[in-house]
Design an enzyme around this catalytic site. Sequence first.
Site, PDB file in Angstrom:
ATOM      1  N   GLY A  43       0.738  -1.278  -0.047  1.00 57.77           N
ATOM      2  CA  GLY A  43       0.072   0.072   0.054  1.00 57.77           C
ATOM      3  C   GLY A  43       0.788   1.293  -0.084  1.00 57.77           C
ATOM      4  N   GLN A  44       2.307   1.111  -0.001  1.00 58.62           N
ATOM      5  CA  GLN A  44       3.026   2.354   0.149  1.00 58.62           C
ATOM      6  C   GLN A  44       2.993   3.027  -1.354  1.00 58.62           C
ATOM      7  OE1 GLN A  44       3.765  -0.710   0.641  1.00 58.62           O
ATOM      8  NE2 GLN A  44       5.059  -0.768   2.764  1.00 58.62           N
ATOM      9  N   PRO A  45       3.090   4.328  -1.430  1.00 60.40           N
ATOM     10  CA  PRO A  45       3.004   5.127  -2.703  1.00 60.40           C
ATOM     11  C   PRO A  45       3.636   4.561  -3.804  1.00 60.40           C
ATOM     12  CG  PRO A  45       3.145   6.685  -0.825  1.00 60.40           C
ATOM     13  CD  PRO A  45       3.342   5.169  -0.351  1.00 60.40           C
TER      14      PRO A  45
END
Length: 183
Positions: free
Chosen positions: A74-76
Amino acid sequence: MAGLFKKVYDWLLRTFWATEMDVTMIGLQNAGKTSLLRVISGGEFTLDSIPTVGFNLKRVQRGHVTLKCWDLGGQPRFRQMWERYCRGVNAIVFIVDIADPRLLPQAKDELHSLMRNETLQGIPLLVLGNKSDLPERLSVDELIDAMDLKSIAGREVSCYGISAKEEMNLDAVLQWLMRFAGK
């Protein structure tokens, strides 16, 4: 004898009438995607989950249905991969940390951006508000409003409050997903 019959029956179902479905689990970092997947696949909840780098794949067996679950980071830097892993799946599961309302605008933007992709038209969407065991959290109705889920058209959209930690409402999630097996 009844236990033996059930085992044979379940084996026959898996062998001759097995259905496999693809599910992609996405959401911002720390929403609880990996924890949820660990719990529904029969594992135990742990507080010290390591953030997913890239993706995980786990198979979850429920009767004659095998859920092939993609758990995406879910990190950018991983969000540009989401669309690719959502193409052609039976259902998209978007997980939100409902105990951290500061992240909701960002989660909403990411979800709506993803849902605008023509390649994902018609794929059912399940939004899960995770961490509903915590005292300071949004209700399902508040989550629906905050994520503007009523504006997402052209697909079935459902929303549940869950707790991966307390295993709350997970049966409802699995039942919802299994409705789309074989579609």
